[in-house]
Scaffold this active site. Structure first.
Site, PDB file in Angstrom:
ATOM      1  N   HIS A  56       0.842  -1.203   0.000  1.00 15.36           N
ATOM      2  CA  HIS A  56       0.000   0.000   0.000  1.00 15.36           C
ATOM      3  C   HIS A  56       0.877   1.252   0.000  1.00 15.36           C
ATOM      4  CE1 HIS A  56      -4.127  -1.667   1.467  1.00 15.36           C
ATOM      5  NE2 HIS A  56      -3.533  -2.474   0.613  1.00 15.36           N
ATOM      6  N   TYR A 109      -9.091   5.587   7.849  1.00 18.77           N
ATOM      7  CA  TYR A 109      -9.212   5.920   9.267  1.00 18.77           C
ATOM      8  C   TYR A 109     -10.216   7.066   9.354  1.00 18.77           C
ATOM      9  CZ  TYR A 109      -4.849   3.332  10.220  1.00 18.77           C
ATOM     10  OH  TYR A 109      -3.880   2.356  10.346  1.00 18.77           O
ATOM     11  N   TYR A 155       4.106   6.584  10.121  1.00 22.92           N
ATOM     12  CA  TYR A 155       3.251   5.459   9.711  1.00 22.92           C
ATOM     13  C   TYR A 155       4.065   4.382   9.009  1.00 22.92           C
ATOM     14  CZ  TYR A 155      -1.021   3.016   8.467  1.00 22.92           C
ATOM     15  OH  TYR A 155      -2.008   2.063   8.353  1.00 22.92           O
ATOM     16  N   LYS A 204       1.078  -0.091  15.225  1.00 21.38           N
ATOM     17  CA  LYS A 204       2.486  -0.190  15.630  1.00 21.38           C
ATOM     18  C   LYS A 204       2.840  -1.401  16.494  1.00 21.38           C
ATOM     19  CE  LYS A 204       4.045   3.232  13.456  1.00 21.38           C
ATOM     20  NZ  LYS A 204       4.025   2.663  12.101  1.00 21.38           N
ATOM     21  N   PRO A 240      -4.111   0.373  19.039  1.00 20.22           N
ATOM     22  CA  PRO A 240      -3.843  -0.095  17.674  1.00 20.22           C
ATOM     23  C   PRO A 240      -3.967   0.972  16.570  1.00 20.22           C
ATOM     24  CG  PRO A 240      -5.943  -0.953  18.475  1.00 20.22           C
ATOM     25  CD  PRO A 240      -5.313  -0.254  19.622  1.00 20.22           C
TER      26      PRO A 240
HETATM   27  P1  RFL Z   1       1.450 -11.841  21.739  1.00 22.38           P
HETATM   28  O1  RFL Z   1       1.007 -11.868  20.311  1.00 22.38           O
HETATM   29  O2  RFL Z   1       0.466 -11.430  22.763  1.00 22.38           O
HETATM   30  O3  RFL Z   1       2.036 -13.274  22.075  1.00 22.38           O
HETATM   31  C1  RFL Z   1       2.347 -13.650  23.402  1.00 22.38           C
HETATM   32  C2  RFL Z   1       2.261 -15.161  23.499  1.00 22.38           C
HETATM   33  O4  RFL Z   1       2.617 -15.568  24.809  1.00 22.38           O
HETATM   34  C3  RFL Z   1       1.698 -16.552  25.261  1.00 22.38           C
HETATM   35  N1  RFL Z   1       1.704 -16.541  26.736  1.00 22.38           N
HETATM   36  C4  RFL Z   1       2.361 -17.447  27.487  1.00 22.38           C
HETATM   37  N2  RFL Z   1       3.105 -18.517  27.157  1.00 22.38           N
HETATM   38  C5  RFL Z   1       3.644 -19.258  28.161  1.00 22.38           C
HETATM   39  N3  RFL Z   1       3.435 -18.971  29.485  1.00 22.38           N
HETATM   40  C6  RFL Z   1       2.699 -17.896  29.860  1.00 22.38           C
HETATM   41  N4  RFL Z   1       2.508 -17.600  31.152  1.00 22.38           N
HETATM   42  C7  RFL Z   1       2.119 -17.091  28.832  1.00 22.38           C
HETATM   43  N5  RFL Z   1       1.343 -15.977  28.842  1.00 22.38           N
HETATM   44  C8  RFL Z   1       1.103 -15.668  27.568  1.00 22.38           C
HETATM   45  C9  RFL Z   1       0.386 -16.149  24.634  1.00 22.38           C
HETATM   46  O5  RFL Z   1      -0.519 -17.249  24.543  1.00 22.38           O
HETATM   47  C10 RFL Z   1       0.843 -15.650  23.269  1.00 22.38           C
HETATM   48  O6  RFL Z   1       0.853 -16.671  22.286  1.00 22.38           O
HETATM   49  O7  RFL Z   1       2.700 -10.875  21.921  1.00 22.38           O
HETATM   50  P2  RFL Z   1       3.938 -10.570  20.906  1.00 22.38           P
HETATM   51  O8  RFL Z   1       4.498 -11.836  20.355  1.00 22.38           O
HETATM   52  O9  RFL Z   1       4.823  -9.628  21.624  1.00 22.38           O
HETATM   53  O10 RFL Z   1       3.238  -9.834  19.656  1.00 22.38           O
HETATM   54  C11 RFL Z   1       2.647  -8.567  19.802  1.00 22.38           C
HETATM   55  C12 RFL Z   1       1.506  -8.411  18.802  1.00 22.38           C
HETATM   56  O11 RFL Z   1       0.657  -9.531  18.885  1.00 22.38           O
HETATM   57  C13 RFL Z   1       0.685  -7.128  19.047  1.00 22.38           C
HETATM   58  O12 RFL Z   1       1.545  -6.050  19.345  1.00 22.38           O
HETATM   59  C14 RFL Z   1      -0.166  -6.729  17.819  1.00 22.38           C
HETATM   60  O13 RFL Z   1      -1.146  -7.704  17.541  1.00 22.38           O
HETATM   61  C15 RFL Z   1      -0.829  -5.378  18.052  1.00 22.38           C
HETATM   62  N6  RFL Z   1      -1.735  -4.993  16.948  1.00 22.38           N
HETATM   63  C16 RFL Z   1      -1.230  -4.445  15.775  1.00 22.38           C
HETATM   64  N7  RFL Z   1       0.101  -4.327  15.595  1.00 22.38           N
HETATM   65  C17 RFL Z   1       0.607  -3.851  14.410  1.00 22.38           C
HETATM   66  O14 RFL Z   1       1.831  -3.729  14.281  1.00 22.38           O
HETATM   67  N8  RFL Z   1      -0.207  -3.495  13.357  1.00 22.38           N
HETATM   68  C18 RFL Z   1      -1.558  -3.592  13.450  1.00 22.38           C
HETATM   69  O15 RFL Z   1      -2.235  -3.327  12.463  1.00 22.38           O
HETATM   70  C19 RFL Z   1      -2.125  -4.055  14.704  1.00 22.38           C
HETATM   71  N9  RFL Z   1      -3.448  -4.183  14.858  1.00 22.38           N
HETATM   72  C20 RFL Z   1      -3.117  -5.118  17.107  1.00 22.38           C
HETATM   73  C21 RFL Z   1      -3.954  -4.706  16.030  1.00 22.38           C
HETATM   74  C22 RFL Z   1      -3.670  -5.646  18.272  1.00 22.38           C
HETATM   75  C23 RFL Z   1      -5.037  -5.742  18.394  1.00 22.38           C
HETATM   76  N10 RFL Z   1      -5.546  -6.294  19.605  1.00 22.38           N
HETATM   77  C24 RFL Z   1      -6.473  -7.343  19.655  1.00 22.38           C
HETATM   78  C25 RFL Z   1      -4.915  -5.927  20.853  1.00 22.38           C
HETATM   79  C26 RFL Z   1      -5.329  -4.785  16.140  1.00 22.38           C
HETATM   80  C27 RFL Z   1      -5.873  -5.286  17.332  1.00 22.38           C
HETATM   81  C28 RFL Z   1      -7.378  -5.315  17.430  1.00 22.38           C
HETATM   82  C1  PHB Z   2      -5.958  -4.311  10.972  1.00 21.54           C
HETATM   83  O1  PHB Z   2      -6.090  -4.524   9.755  1.00 21.54           O
HETATM   84  O2  PHB Z   2      -6.243  -5.156  11.825  1.00 21.54           O
HETATM   85  C2  PHB Z   2      -5.476  -2.976  11.424  1.00 21.54           C
HETATM   86  C3  PHB Z   2      -5.003  -2.071  10.483  1.00 21.54           C
HETATM   87  C4  PHB Z   2      -4.561  -0.823  10.881  1.00 21.54           C
HETATM   88  C5  PHB Z   2      -4.584  -0.494  12.210  1.00 21.54           C
HETATM   89  C6  PHB Z   2      -5.022  -1.398  13.174  1.00 21.54           C
HETATM   90  C7  PHB Z   2      -5.487  -2.654  12.768  1.00 21.54           C
HETATM   91  O3  PHB Z   2      -4.166   0.739  12.602  1.00 21.54           O
END
Ligand code: RFL
Ligand code: PHB
Length: 389
Positions: free
Chosen positions: A72, A200, A384, A296, A292
């Protein structure tokens, strides 16, 4: 039992670190609390910065991303019933990659399996010990048996609710937090996305985001109450609320369909500056959370893994401790800048329940300023696409 590095948490941070260390000949064991199917069922990030893409390439897991991901060159801001494009390619000569976290995780599992990586699932009660000595170890339970795993380093990649950060004595943790008075209600649906690029949308009734995973899979979010009851959100209610927050011409074109996933995420900014405690080092959501809005979270986890993999490789290959000693400061310098950007995007685009009319006018004035100023757009685009490592 003994290994070099024990990684607690098999999300994207833990798997990517384990893969990068493996490619440098360093042995790891990943301990994950959940089943693989559960990890892959979580729908999360969708937008990858260039630095994250490069790191996935370095980890030799980028092939499918380049084939199936969407490049994109821009995204859209919407307010006052019109759309304003932020042209990342023109402003910064860069782009982002739309490729879901689920796919990144699948690619990492595939690579770790192919190379014989050790990932234990459904591990219970993992806990780090002797972190301030040079002989740390982790105790855990797996398949009904207790185990002790000795190692040189323990890496906490276990997300915000994990055990690693909580194992650092509270008095030693330097923590900073902001909770926002709203959440995001997200829906995944097998429909054609609303537009070719992300939208957005700031609206008087609340924020909305149109995103996607591919040409037939859409991801939408709307701002909702922090304590929203998801059972009150039928698909029909979701679609009509989403449409009411978008410019009329976009809303008219939205293809609706059944949701295949629907969930609520709270919004929080959080940093634990203590990313190192002796031989325990934290990475990703275990150490920091961003709302989110700036996309980032996963990207910040990737930059931590970049610094940490360099530090561990220097330790094992060159017997150098300086990058381990410098990890926290290097990571935090980037973490705080991304925290700032995510907080700013969130503050700009959401409706805050207690805002005064003056504050609402300020939000609108800032949006008007951004779309009329190349300097403001350049700053937005620079953040971004991702600040350099
Ligand atoms: P995770 O993905 O939470 O993984 C942690 C893992 O540890 C396990 N765990 C354990 N394992 C053993 N013993 C324990 N006691 C444990 N406790 C937990 C868990 O089961 C899990 O598998 O952390 P990690 O690896 O640091 O990754 C971080 C990312 O997942 C997170 O920052 C992103 O998903 C955030 N996020 C976004 N990030 C982006 O860069 N771009 C995006 O577009 C974006 N969109 C989002 C998002 C997060 C969202 N939510 C649901 C918070 C959109 C949403 C809606
Ligand atoms: C997503 O596609 O899940 C998404 C994209 C952009 C954001 C957050 C989540 O800023």
């Amino acid at each position: 039992m003994k290994t070099s590095v024990v990684i607690i948490g098999g999300g994207p941070s833990g798997l990517l670190l384990s893969q990068l260390l493996h490619l440098s000949g360093i042995e790891t064991v990943v301990l994950e609390r959940r089943s693989r199917a559960y990890v892959l069922s979580r729908i999360r990030a969708g937008v990858l910065e260039r630095g994250t893409q490069d790191l996935l390439d370095r980890a030799e897991v980028g092939t499918r991303m380049h084939g199936e991901g969407q490049v994109h060159d821009g995204f859209n801001l919407s307010f006052g019933d019109s759309l304003h494009r932020i042209d990342l390619a023109r402003l910064r000569d860069q782009s982002v990659m739309v490729y879901g976290q689920t796919e990144v995780t699948k690619d990492l599992y595939e690579a770790r399996d192919r190379l014989g990586g050790s990932i234990l699932h459904e591990v219970e009660d993992a806990a780090p010990y002797a972190m301030t000595t040079s002989n740390p170890f982790v105790i855990y339970r797996h398949n009904g048996q207790d185990h002790r795993l000795n190692c040189d380093f323990i890496i906490g990649c276990d997300g915000f609710h994990g055990v690693s950060r909580k194992s650092i004595p509270a008095a030693q943790r330097r923590e900073f937090e902001r909770e926002y008075p709203f959440g995001w209600l997200g829906v995944l649906s097998e429909t054609k996305p609303a537009a070719e690029e992300l939208i957005y949308a700031a609206h008087d009734d609340g924020f909305a985001l149109c995103s996607m995973r591919n040409a037939q899979l859409s991801r939408y979010y709307i701002q909702c109450k922090a304590d929203e009851d998801i059972s009150t959100w039928s698909d029909d209610r979701f679609w009509s609320t989403l449409k009411s927050r978008l410019p009329r011409d976009i809303a008219d074109e939205i293809v609706t369909g059944p949701s295949i996933e629907k969930s609520i995420a709270p919004l929080r900014s959080y940093v634990c500056e203590t990313m190192r405690y002796g031989r325990l080092l934290l990475a990703g959501d275990a150490a920091h959370i961003v709302p989110p809005t700036g996309a980032k979270g996963l990207n910040l986890a990737a930059s931590d893994v970049h610094y940490l993999s360099e530090a561990l490789i220097a330790w094992y290959r060159d017997r150098r401790a300086d990058l381990i000693d410098g990890y926290e400061a290097r990571a935090l310098a980037r973490v705080w800048k991304c925290e700032r950007f995510s907080w700013w995007m969130t503050s700009l685009l959401h409706r805050f329940p207690k805002s005064t009319p003056f504050e609402t006018r300020m939000q609108r004035a800032e949006l008007e300023y951004i779309v009329s100023s190349q300097a403001a757009q350049t700053s937005l685009a620079e953040n971004y696409v991702g600040l350099p490592y």
